[in-house]
Write a protein that holds these residues in place. Sequence first.
Motif, PDB file in Angstrom:
ATOM      1  N   GLU A   1       0.713  -1.203  -0.006  1.00 34.17           N
ATOM      2  CA  GLU A   1       0.116   0.163  -0.017  1.00 34.17           C
ATOM      3  C   GLU A   1       0.853   1.235  -0.023  1.00 34.17           C
ATOM      4  N   ALA A   2       1.822   1.396   0.750  1.00 35.92           N
ATOM      5  CA  ALA A   2       2.969   2.362   0.493  1.00 35.92           C
ATOM      6  C   ALA A   2       3.535   2.519  -0.886  1.00 35.92           C
ATOM      7  N   ILE A   3       3.817   1.259  -1.463  1.00 34.27           N
ATOM      8  CA  ILE A   3       4.317   1.525  -2.910  1.00 34.27           C
ATOM      9  C   ILE A   3       2.926   2.280  -3.667  1.00 34.27           C
TER      10      ILE A   3
ATOM     11  N   SER B   1      12.492  -2.950  -2.929  1.00 37.56           N
ATOM     12  CA  SER B   1      13.753  -3.607  -2.425  1.00 37.56           C
ATOM     13  C   SER B   1      13.292  -4.086  -1.157  1.00 37.56           C
ATOM     14  N   ARG B   2      12.723  -3.401  -0.265  1.00 36.76           N
ATOM     15  CA  ARG B   2      12.593  -3.873   1.380  1.00 36.76           C
ATOM     16  C   ARG B   2      11.393  -4.849   1.108  1.00 36.76           C
ATOM     17  N   LEU B   3      10.435  -4.740   0.277  1.00 37.45           N
ATOM     18  CA  LEU B   3       9.350  -5.710  -0.082  1.00 37.45           C
ATOM     19  C   LEU B   3      10.036  -6.970  -0.566  1.00 37.45           C
ATOM     20  N   LYS B   4      10.712  -6.777  -1.433  1.00 38.43           N
ATOM     21  CA  LYS B   4      11.123  -8.275  -1.913  1.00 38.43           C
ATOM     22  C   LYS B   4      11.903  -9.044  -0.954  1.00 38.43           C
ATOM     23  N   GLN B   5      12.666  -8.342  -0.056  1.00 37.55           N
ATOM     24  CA  GLN B   5      13.546  -9.020   0.873  1.00 37.55           C
ATOM     25  C   GLN B   5      12.300  -9.753   1.954  1.00 37.55           C
ATOM     26  N   ALA B   6      11.361  -8.911   2.581  1.00 42.25           N
ATOM     27  CA  ALA B   6      10.536  -9.389   3.387  1.00 42.25           C
ATOM     28  C   ALA B   6       9.603 -10.352   2.733  1.00 42.25           C
TER      29      ALA B   6
END
Length: 100
Positions: free
Chosen positions: A11-13, A44-49
Amino acid sequence: MDDNALLDCYEAIERASEEMLEAARAGDWDRVVRLEGACAVLISRLKQAAADRQLDEEQAKAKSRVMTRILRNDAQIRNLAEPWLDDLDRLLAGSPRTLH
């Protein structure tokens, strides 16, 4: 990061993509670029998480709705950017190229 935090990140994206679209509509391409950078960090953060996460059915539907809106925003931004990019291509094609 829990599943709800993952959805919050999507949602932030989406919010950033909406702001990018607003900036593109206003012709504020510098702001579009800045927001694109912020989006890249979030992605990038989302991909990691999200690497080892499996969302439940309801969360997956919510993610799908958010992703659809992000893609629509992106398509609109591209439509607004194309004339500007064409102008830039023509400008660059008309100028001599020098290497420094």
